[in-house]
Design a protein around this motif. Structure first.
Motif, PDB file in Angstrom:
ATOM      1  N   ALA A  57       0.831  -1.206   0.000  1.00 40.05           N
ATOM      2  CA  ALA A  57       0.000   0.000   0.000  1.00 40.05           C
ATOM      3  C   ALA A  57       0.862   1.252   0.000  1.00 40.05           C
ATOM      4  O   ALA A  57       0.559   2.254  -0.677  1.00 40.05           O
ATOM      5  N   THR A  58       1.961   1.251   0.749  1.00 40.71           N
ATOM      6  CA  THR A  58       2.867   2.398   0.785  1.00 40.71           C
ATOM      7  C   THR A  58       3.478   2.654  -0.591  1.00 40.71           C
ATOM      8  O   THR A  58       3.573   3.804  -1.057  1.00 40.71           O
ATOM      9  N   ASP A  59       3.915   1.593  -1.259  1.00 45.06           N
ATOM     10  CA  ASP A  59       4.499   1.752  -2.585  1.00 45.06           C
ATOM     11  C   ASP A  59       3.473   2.310  -3.573  1.00 45.06           C
ATOM     12  O   ASP A  59       3.804   3.147  -4.445  1.00 45.06           O
ATOM     13  N   VAL A  61      21.277   1.183   7.485  1.00 45.18           N
ATOM     14  CA  VAL A  61      21.590   0.480   6.238  1.00 45.18           C
ATOM     15  C   VAL A  61      20.388   0.513   5.297  1.00 45.18           C
ATOM     16  O   VAL A  61      20.535   0.654   4.063  1.00 45.18           O
ATOM     17  N   GLY A  62      19.167   0.417   5.834  1.00 46.15           N
ATOM     18  CA  GLY A  62      17.964   0.468   5.001  1.00 46.15           C
ATOM     19  C   GLY A  62      17.839   1.803   4.285  1.00 46.15           C
ATOM     20  O   GLY A  62      17.482   1.857   3.091  1.00 46.15           O
ATOM     21  N   CYS A  63      18.134   2.910   4.987  1.00 45.31           N
ATOM     22  CA  CYS A  63      18.073   4.228   4.354  1.00 45.31           C
ATOM     23  C   CYS A  63      19.092   4.325   3.212  1.00 45.31           C
ATOM     24  O   CYS A  63      18.803   4.879   2.132  1.00 45.31           O
ATOM     25  N   LEU A  64      20.289   3.786   3.434  1.00 50.81           N
ATOM     26  CA  LEU A  64      21.300   3.805   2.385  1.00 50.81           C
ATOM     27  C   LEU A  64      20.856   2.999   1.171  1.00 50.81           C
ATOM     28  O   LEU A  64      21.119   3.366   0.017  1.00 50.81           O
ATOM     29  N   ARG A  65      20.147   1.885   1.405  1.00 53.66           N
ATOM     30  CA  ARG A  65      19.672   1.054   0.299  1.00 53.66           C
ATOM     31  C   ARG A  65      18.597   1.795  -0.511  1.00 53.66           C
ATOM     32  O   ARG A  65      18.531   1.667  -1.737  1.00 53.66           O
ATOM     33  N   GLY A 111      18.768   3.098  -4.436  1.00 55.47           N
ATOM     34  CA  GLY A 111      17.763   2.596  -5.360  1.00 55.47           C
ATOM     35  C   GLY A 111      17.638   1.089  -5.398  1.00 55.47           C
ATOM     36  O   GLY A 111      16.950   0.543  -6.266  1.00 55.47           O
ATOM     37  N   THR A 112      18.277   0.370  -4.469  1.00 59.51           N
ATOM     38  CA  THR A 112      18.210  -1.092  -4.467  1.00 59.51           C
ATOM     39  C   THR A 112      17.008  -1.623  -3.700  1.00 59.51           C
ATOM     40  O   THR A 112      16.710  -2.818  -3.788  1.00 59.51           O
ATOM     41  N   MET A 113      16.345  -0.768  -2.947  1.00 58.34           N
ATOM     42  CA  MET A 113      15.138  -1.167  -2.221  1.00 58.34           C
ATOM     43  C   MET A 113      14.132  -0.032  -2.297  1.00 58.34           C
ATOM     44  O   MET A 113      14.496   1.152  -2.359  1.00 58.34           O
ATOM     45  N   SER A 114      12.859  -0.422  -2.257  1.00 58.56           N
ATOM     46  CA  SER A 114      11.807   0.587  -2.221  1.00 58.56           C
ATOM     47  C   SER A 114      11.524   0.991  -0.776  1.00 58.56           C
ATOM     48  O   SER A 114      11.888   0.275   0.161  1.00 58.56           O
ATOM     49  N   ILE A 115      10.871   2.141  -0.627  1.00 59.44           N
ATOM     50  CA  ILE A 115      10.524   2.593   0.726  1.00 59.44           C
ATOM     51  C   ILE A 115       9.571   1.608   1.391  1.00 59.44           C
ATOM     52  O   ILE A 115       9.669   1.314   2.587  1.00 59.44           O
ATOM     53  N   GLY A 116       8.630   1.065   0.600  1.00 56.62           N
ATOM     54  CA  GLY A 116       7.681   0.100   1.158  1.00 56.62           C
ATOM     55  C   GLY A 116       8.362  -1.148   1.672  1.00 56.62           C
ATOM     56  O   GLY A 116       8.009  -1.680   2.735  1.00 56.62           O
ATOM     57  N   ASP A 117       9.401  -1.637   0.928  1.00 53.43           N
ATOM     58  CA  ASP A 117      10.134  -2.832   1.379  1.00 53.43           C
ATOM     59  C   ASP A 117      10.912  -2.540   2.660  1.00 53.43           C
ATOM     60  O   ASP A 117      10.974  -3.370   3.573  1.00 53.43           O
ATOM     61  N   GLN A 145      10.115  -0.250   4.855  1.00 56.03           N
ATOM     62  CA  GLN A 145       9.113  -0.144   5.916  1.00 56.03           C
ATOM     63  C   GLN A 145       8.697  -1.521   6.401  1.00 56.03           C
ATOM     64  O   GLN A 145       8.633  -1.779   7.617  1.00 56.03           O
ATOM     65  N   ALA A 146       8.412  -2.438   5.466  1.00 52.43           N
ATOM     66  CA  ALA A 146       8.020  -3.799   5.858  1.00 52.43           C
ATOM     67  C   ALA A 146       9.141  -4.489   6.620  1.00 52.43           C
ATOM     68  O   ALA A 146       8.900  -5.175   7.635  1.00 52.43           O
ATOM     69  N   PHE A 147      10.398  -4.296   6.142  1.00 48.69           N
ATOM     70  CA  PHE A 147      11.507  -4.970   6.809  1.00 48.69           C
ATOM     71  C   PHE A 147      11.668  -4.473   8.245  1.00 48.69           C
ATOM     72  O   PHE A 147      11.915  -5.261   9.159  1.00 48.69           O
ATOM     73  N   ILE A 148      11.579  -3.145   8.418  1.00 49.61           N
ATOM     74  CA  ILE A 148      11.720  -2.615   9.786  1.00 49.61           C
ATOM     75  C   ILE A 148      10.597  -3.153  10.678  1.00 49.61           C
ATOM     76  O   ILE A 148      10.824  -3.477  11.853  1.00 49.61           O
ATOM     77  N   GLN A 149       9.398  -3.253  10.118  1.00 49.91           N
ATOM     78  CA  GLN A 149       8.306  -3.849  10.901  1.00 49.91           C
ATOM     79  C   GLN A 149       8.636  -5.299  11.285  1.00 49.91           C
ATOM     80  O   GLN A 149       8.409  -5.724  12.415  1.00 49.91           O
TER      81      GLN A 149
END
Length: 617
Positions: free
Chosen positions: A65-67, A298-302, A306-312, A314-318
């Protein structure tokens, strides 16, 4: 023939040290197997797996949904687009969010149903444990109760089983869900980003190592806590049972001092156990928080690369935060689990105790009325300490045999052997020619009516207590037995007569009246053999005369063993045996033994304080 003592002395509290560390896992596995045998346990696992699967799918949907929202916000808008088109663009987001809401709702429903199944499994396991413990007590030999205090045994059946139930109630579904959730989260995290998954999982070994170290320090203290609790309960039970004696000797302060000592031991061990087991959760939380900081950076750097989307991300941090939850829960429940496993070890130790020698297939058949033979009988409580050796005696049917002697002569031991509370270690005892070991214990005891030193009445009416001697006895038979034991008169003077309810302390009747009820119970059983072990020790002189007349009438056609310290109760016996160290040093009738001037005469003169009395030798 020789006897060291007639009774086995109680040897301390019999308190074990609990399961050794090497047996801890085996005890835990045994407890889990017990719960796993219950059908609801399987349903609990299925529902738990469904709940976790749905719960893991939730963050993926929210990330999707975020993406969608980010894509809508960054997408260029064509000229002339109106509000209607924006509303249409939100439709996919609404569908995904509605699906996420449904997933979380269904997950919660599965979780509720899982809790119900877990409760069923736990309570059925507790029911089985209590049933097994009750059945075990019936199969334990008298020797077990000689070496274990009642309060300690009761503590295992009550407090320890209750602690097991509380432990399972607090941990079973939680730990199951935590393990399943950890596995599910690890799989999804690896799918989203192997790099972030490795970073998030790096902290797990360190946290688990710290938890294991604290757990090893807590386990022996938890064992000591429950052993100390058993000693405390044994002391309380003992003081309650003998409160009259404590007050009579003004030992209340001494009893309170012992209580404080046991209570202090419980406090120290419980404090130290909870100090170590309770430290695991803050340690785990601190380590997990460090991991979250690294994952976020590390997630912010990814995302920037451009190797990860914000939604991914967000899901990973959850998922990372969700992962810390079950890990923290597992560690926080470690102390509770250890306490429950320690209690389980104490209960299993009771259930695994050596039982009475199993009854053999009944090869003998009792015919006739009460011919008893002791043929070269030997017996010892301890293998290296012989108590009775080469004891022989023949008792003809219908005869009354009195057994007297100083304390420790072996009188009560003979009763225990006759009732097969213990088995002989040498020779044999026969009933009408049949070795007692060839009879089922139930068959043997149907032929024997016993009135022992300790007066035992259960909570219930007087009629029920007397009727305990024969299943299905009528009221007329119960009253006839009471009249025969000269108990009918005092029973009818009570407010409710035979329907008077006795409580645990037999309030309202004297010790002598309680003894008369137990004698009436034995008479109602109509046995071939009567065993009266100090049966008149608690009755007054007048009641003693009445009981002696009743015994003379009811002993016709029966073999009677009368164990007595009060020699006035054995004057009319057909034969009197004088025991000393397991040997028959004299036998005969009262006048003959008195005239002989031997051991019996010395006992008699000492008891009745006749001139020239001396102590028995």
């Amino acid at each position: 023939m020789s006897v060291g003592r007639s009774k086995k002395a109680r040897t301390g509290s019999g308190t074990p040290t609990g399961p050794p560390r090497g047996e801890f896992l085996a005890t835990a596995r045994r407890l889990l197997e017990l719960v796993g045998l219950q059908r609801p346990f399987v349903l609990m696992l299925v529902l738990g797996l469904a709940s976790i699967t749905l719960n893991v799918a939730g963050p993926l949907l929210l990330g999707r949904a975020t993406d969608l929202i980010v894509a809508m916000a960054t997408a260029p808008r064509p000229s002339g687009s109106g509000p209607g088109q924006g509303g249409a663009g939100l439709a996919p987001v609404a569908v995904v969010l509605s699906l996420a809401l449904g997933v979380y709702g269904l997950s919660g429903l599965c979780w509720v149903l899982q809790g119900r199944q877990a409760t069923k499994a736990i309570q059925r396991s507790a029911y089985r444990l209590r049933s097994d413990a009750e059945a075990k007590l019936a199969r334990l030999p008298l020797a077990y109760f000689d070496t274990h205090r009642r309060g300690e045994v009761l503590s295992r059946i009550t407090h320890d089983i209750d602690n097991i139930v509380q432990t399972l109630q607090q941990t079973l579904s939680q730990l199951t869900n935590s393990v399943l959730l950890i596995l599910g989260l690890v799989v999804v995290m690896l799918r989203l980003s192997p790099l972030l998954a490795v970073i998030a999982l790096t902290v797990v070994p360190a946290a688990m190592a710290a938890t294991a170290l604290l757990g090893r320090r807590a386990q022996p203290r938890l064992t000591e806590q429950w052993n100390a609790m058993g000693r405390l309960n044994a002391h309380v039970e003992e003081m309650y049972a003998s409160h009259t004696l404590v007050k009579a000797f003004d030992q209340g302060e001494r009893s309170a001092a012992v209580f404080r000592e046991h209570n202090e031991a419980v406090f120290r061990s419980a404090y130290q156990a909870q100090l170590f087991s309770g430290s695991s959760q803050p340690v785990m939380t601190f380590v997990n928080n460090l991991g979250h900081v690294v994952v976020a950076v590390v997630g912010c750097l990814r995302v920037i690369s451009g190797t990860m989307s914000i939604g991914d991300v967000q899901a990973f941090i959850q998922y990372a935060r969700q992962l810390s939850g079950p890990l923290t829960q597992v560690t926080s429940l470690a102390g509770v689990v250890q306490s429950g496993v320690v209690s389980a070890g104490r209960v299993f130790e009771l259930l695994d105790a050596v039982e009475e020698t199993p009854d053999a297939v009944e090869r003998g058949h009792v015919v006739g009325r009460g011919l008893i033979r002791f043929e070269s009988v030997g017996f010892r409580y301890e293998p290296k300490s012989p108590l009775i050796e080469d004891f022989s005696l023949t008792v003809e049917p219908g005869r009354t045999i009195a057994v007297v002697g100083p304390t420790g002569a072996g009188k009560t031991t003979l009763v225990n052997l006759l009732l097969r509370f213990y088995d002989v270690t040498g020779g044999r005892i026969t009933l009408n020619g049949v070795d007692l070991r060839e009879l089922q214990r139930a068959t043997l005891r149907r032929h024997i009516g016993a009135v022992l030193q300790d007066t035992w009445l259960f909570e219930g009416s007087i009629a029920d207590n007397i009727g305990y001697g024969r299943e299905g006895a009528t009221r007329e038979q119960i009253e006839l037995a009471a009249r025969s034991a000269h108990a009918d008169h005092f029973i009818r003077t009570l407010p409710d007569g035979y329907d008077t309810v006795l409580d645990g302390e037999n309030a309202g009747i004297s010790a002598g009246e309680s003894q008369l009820i137990t004698i009436a119970r034995a008479f109602l059983a109509d046995p071939a053999i009567l065993v009266l072990d100090e049966a008149t020790s608690a009755v007054d002189t007048r009641t003693e005369l009445l009981v002696r007349r009743a015994m003379a009438r009811l002993s016709e056609g029966r073999t009677c063993f009368v164990i007595a310290h009060r020699l006035s109760t054995v004057r009319d016996a057909d034969a009197i045996l004088v025991l000393r160290n397991g040997s028959i040093v004299e036998q005969g009738r009262h006048p003959e033994l008195l005239a002989a001037g031997g051991a019996y005469a010395r006992l008699y003169r000492a008891q009745f304080a006749q001139p020239g009395a001396d102590l028995p030798r």
